[in-house]
Motif scaffolding. Structure first.
Motif, PDB file in Angstrom:
ATOM      1  N   ASN A 143       0.837  -1.197   0.000  1.00 55.32           N
ATOM      2  CA  ASN A 143       0.000   0.000   0.000  1.00 55.32           C
ATOM      3  C   ASN A 143       0.867   1.240   0.000  1.00 55.32           C
ATOM      4  O   ASN A 143       2.004   1.214   0.490  1.00 55.32           O
ATOM      5  N   ASP A 191       2.554  -4.892   2.989  1.00 59.11           N
ATOM      6  CA  ASP A 191       1.593  -5.290   4.022  1.00 59.11           C
ATOM      7  C   ASP A 191       1.977  -6.598   4.707  1.00 59.11           C
ATOM      8  O   ASP A 191       1.757  -6.769   5.896  1.00 59.11           O
ATOM      9  N   ASP A 215     -13.520 -14.771  -0.332  1.00 58.01           N
ATOM     10  CA  ASP A 215     -13.648 -13.624   0.581  1.00 58.01           C
ATOM     11  C   ASP A 215     -12.276 -13.078   0.975  1.00 58.01           C
ATOM     12  O   ASP A 215     -12.089 -11.870   1.092  1.00 58.01           O
ATOM     13  N   GLU A 216     -11.308 -13.976   1.193  1.00 57.72           N
ATOM     14  CA  GLU A 216      -9.953 -13.558   1.544  1.00 57.72           C
ATOM     15  C   GLU A 216      -9.321 -12.775   0.393  1.00 57.72           C
ATOM     16  O   GLU A 216      -8.685 -11.744   0.606  1.00 57.72           O
ATOM     17  N   GLU A 248     -10.885 -11.148  -2.054  1.00 61.44           N
ATOM     18  CA  GLU A 248     -11.574  -9.865  -2.199  1.00 61.44           C
ATOM     19  C   GLU A 248     -11.095  -8.861  -1.147  1.00 61.44           C
ATOM     20  O   GLU A 248     -10.832  -7.708  -1.459  1.00 61.44           O
ATOM     21  N   ASN A 249     -10.934  -9.316   0.082  1.00 67.21           N
ATOM     22  CA  ASN A 249     -10.465  -8.452   1.168  1.00 67.21           C
ATOM     23  C   ASN A 249      -9.047  -7.946   0.891  1.00 67.21           C
ATOM     24  O   ASN A 249      -8.768  -6.747   1.010  1.00 67.21           O
ATOM     25  N   LEU A 250      -8.148  -8.831   0.508  1.00 69.35           N
ATOM     26  CA  LEU A 250      -6.759  -8.446   0.220  1.00 69.35           C
ATOM     27  C   LEU A 250      -6.687  -7.477  -0.954  1.00 69.35           C
ATOM     28  O   LEU A 250      -5.968  -6.468  -0.905  1.00 69.35           O
ATOM     29  N   SER A 307      -9.031  -5.479  -2.185  1.00 65.87           N
ATOM     30  CA  SER A 307      -9.629  -4.174  -1.889  1.00 65.87           C
ATOM     31  C   SER A 307      -8.697  -3.343  -1.007  1.00 65.87           C
ATOM     32  O   SER A 307      -8.624  -2.118  -1.152  1.00 65.87           O
ATOM     33  N   ARG A 308      -7.953  -3.969  -0.118  1.00 65.42           N
ATOM     34  CA  ARG A 308      -6.969  -3.251   0.711  1.00 65.42           C
ATOM     35  C   ARG A 308      -5.876  -2.623  -0.137  1.00 65.42           C
ATOM     36  O   ARG A 308      -5.315  -1.593   0.191  1.00 65.42           O
ATOM     37  N   THR A 324      -9.498  -3.933  -7.834  1.00 62.06           N
ATOM     38  CA  THR A 324     -10.876  -4.420  -7.874  1.00 62.06           C
ATOM     39  C   THR A 324     -10.908  -5.873  -8.325  1.00 62.06           C
ATOM     40  O   THR A 324     -10.000  -6.343  -8.996  1.00 62.06           O
TER      41      THR A 324
END
Length: 184
Positions: free
Chosen positions: A46, A63, A107-108, A110-112, A114-115, A119
Motif C-alpha cells: 500500500n 503489508d 472472501d480472503e 476480495e479483502n486483500l 480491496s486493501r 478491484t
C-alpha cells in the motif's frame, strides 16, 4: 490433484525479496510458456504518506513481508515452475512432501485486493482499442488517465502510457484496474 480453475495462492519468500520474486516469476512464466496457467503475481503493498522533517513523503509499504500472491491454475507443471522460482521458499497451505497447497477463499482474495485498491475481476468484458484514452481506477495510478499501447486479451492485461512528471511512463495494468472514459 490438478485444478482446472484459476485460484489465488500465497507464496512464502525471503523477506525483502518479494518484488524480486514477482519479477522472476513473471519472467519464468513467459520463458517457460506457462501464461495459460500463471496469470497474475501480486505483492501485497500500500501507499503510505508520512511526514518527516516537515516534508510529506509517500512510500510503498509491504503489508505482508515475506509473502507474494499468485493467481494460477494448479497443475503439476505450474506448481513446479512457481515452487522452483528463485526466492520462493514454498506455498502457504502446503504440507510438504510435494503436496499441493490450499487456495485462498474468495472472501480472503476480495479483502486483500480491496486493501490494495485492486478491484475484483469484472463480469462484463471491457472492449478496449490501441490508442484509446482510459481512466485508471485502481493501483498506484488510480485517478489518472492513460493511453492504451498494448492489449493482452488472454491475460486480461494492458500496457498504458501515463503522464507522470511531464513524461510518458509505461505501465502494465489489469483490465479490472481501468475503465472507459465517460462520453460527454
Amino acid at each position: 490433484m490438478d485444478s482446472i480453475e484459476k485460484q489465488w495462492y500465497v507464496l512464502h519468500t525471503y523477506s525483502g525479496y518479494e518484488n524480486k520474486v514477482k519479477n522472476n516469476l513473471e519472467s519464468r512464466t513467459e520463458t517457460m510458456n506457462m501464461t495459460d496457467y500463471i496469470y497474475r503475481v501480486v505483492v501485497p503493498e500500500n501507499e503510505v504518506t508520512t511526514v518527516k522533517d516537515g516534508e510529506e513523503k509517500t512510500i510503498i509499504e509491504n503489508d505482508f513481508p515475506g509473502y507474494v500472491l499468485v493467481e494460477m491454475v494448479m497443475s503439476d507443471e505450474a506448481w513446479f515452475v512457481v515452487r522452483n522460482t528463485p526466492g520462493v521458499t514454498g506455498f502457504v497451505g502446503s504440507h510438504g512432501g510435494g503436496s499441493k497447497p490450499t487456495p485462498l477463499l474468495p472472501d480472503e482474495v476480495e479483502n486483500l485486493m480491496s486493501r490494495m485498491g485492486i478491484t475484483a475481476r469484472r463480469e462484463e468484458k471491457l472492449e478496449l482499442e490501441l490508442g484509446e484514452t482510459i481512466n485508471i481506477v485502481a493501483g498506484p495510478f488510480a485517478g489518472m488517465q492513460g493511453i492504451v499501447t498494448a492489449l493482452d486479451e488472454e491475460k486480461q492485461q494492458l500496457s498504458v502510457n501515463v503522464e507522470l512528471f511531464g513524461r510518458e511512463t509505461p505501465t502494465e495494468l489489469a483490465y479490472d484496474d481501468v475503465d472507459k472514459l465517460e462520453e460527454v
